[in-house]
Design an enzyme around this catalytic site. Structure first.
Site, PDB file in Angstrom:
ATOM      1  CE1 TYR A 111     -10.903   7.434 -10.973  1.00  0.00           C
ATOM      2  CE2 TYR A 111     -12.920   8.401 -10.107  1.00  0.00           C
ATOM      3  CZ  TYR A 111     -11.627   7.939  -9.918  1.00  0.00           C
ATOM      4  OH  TYR A 111     -11.063   7.981  -8.671  1.00  0.00           O
ATOM      5  CE  LYS A 115      -2.179   2.565  -8.585  1.00  0.00           C
ATOM      6  NZ  LYS A 115      -2.204   3.718  -7.727  1.00  0.00           N
ATOM      7  CG  HIS A 138      -4.751   6.370  -2.910  1.00  0.00           C
ATOM      8  ND1 HIS A 138      -4.743   7.653  -3.421  1.00  0.00           N
ATOM      9  CD2 HIS A 138      -5.652   5.677  -3.646  1.00  0.00           C
ATOM     10  CE1 HIS A 138      -5.603   7.726  -4.420  1.00  0.00           C
ATOM     11  NE2 HIS A 138      -6.173   6.549  -4.568  1.00  0.00           N
ATOM     12  CD  GLN A 151     -12.300   4.200  -3.783  1.00  0.00           C
ATOM     13  OE1 GLN A 151     -11.903   5.322  -4.022  1.00  0.00           O
ATOM     14  NE2 GLN A 151     -11.555   3.273  -3.232  1.00  0.00           N
ATOM     15  CB  SER A 189      -3.178   9.550  -7.441  1.00  0.00           C
ATOM     16  OG  SER A 189      -4.071   8.589  -6.978  1.00  0.00           O
TER      17      SER A 189
END
Length: 191
Positions: A111, A115, A138, A151, A189
């Site tokens: 995806y 920000k 995070h 990731q 987030s």
């Protein structure tokens, strides 16, 4: 350079030509990860990585010539985050030159993200140290998925419509869902 391509086969799609394009990329010291896409948005996806953006472009042309129709794409670069200054060199190397796909992680998710820049929630108006602390927290959430999810965040500011591309590889699809759900709840987030 990193190129995500999402495709559907046209009526003249040539499987052998697609495979030849992938093999040629790999022979040119580039990586290609292929994924089967569920849902109506595409049938097959390619994540191509390598040092030569012209070679990435040629790969795209080869896939189209092989009869695939590109229905979506994303262009980005591997990078080291501004917040990762203290990260060991080995981890920096893994971010700049990842070896994909990771073994045992067959589930795939991609995806794009940016920000927020809305009144009262403009990430870039926060002091750097505060942003760094938020990103550390995070990342700590993400590290709870170590071994289950890998990731790769790539930068796309100025190259595509979003600032980053997030590619996740997981052991199971529910690992990816759990990871994204947990990380979207972090202050970095959520706000």
């Amino acid at each position: 350079g990193v190129l995500h391509l999402f495709c559907v086969p046209g009526p003249d799609a040539d499987r052998d030509a697609v495979l030849a394009a992938i093999k040629a990329m790999e022979a040119d010291d580039h990586q290609v990860v292929t994924v089967a896409v569920l849902g109506h948005k595409a049938d097959i996806g390619f994540m191509a990585l390598g040092p030569d953006q012209w070679r990435l472009r040629r790969f795209q042309t080869e896939l189209v010539a092989a009869g695939l129709e590109i229905v979506d794409s994303f262009v980005s670069l591997t990078e080291i985050s501004d917040y990762a200054a203290g990260v060991p060199d080995e981890l920096k190397e893994m971010r700049l030159h990842p070896r994909l796909p990771p073994e045992g992680k067959r589930a795939f998710c991609f995806y794009p993200m940016s920000k927020r820049r809305v009144p009262g929630q403009n990430w870039f108006t926060l002091p750097f140290e505060e942003r760094k602390d938020l990103m550390y927290a995070h990342g700590k959430s993400g590290r709870t998925f170590a071994g289950r999810v890998l990731q790769l965040v790539t930068g796309s500011t100025g190259l595509d419509d979003f600032e980053w591309g997030v590619t996740l590889f997981g052991v199971h699809p529910d690992d990816l869902k759990a990871c994204v759900y947990a990380m979207r709840s972090d202050e970095a987030s959520a706000h």
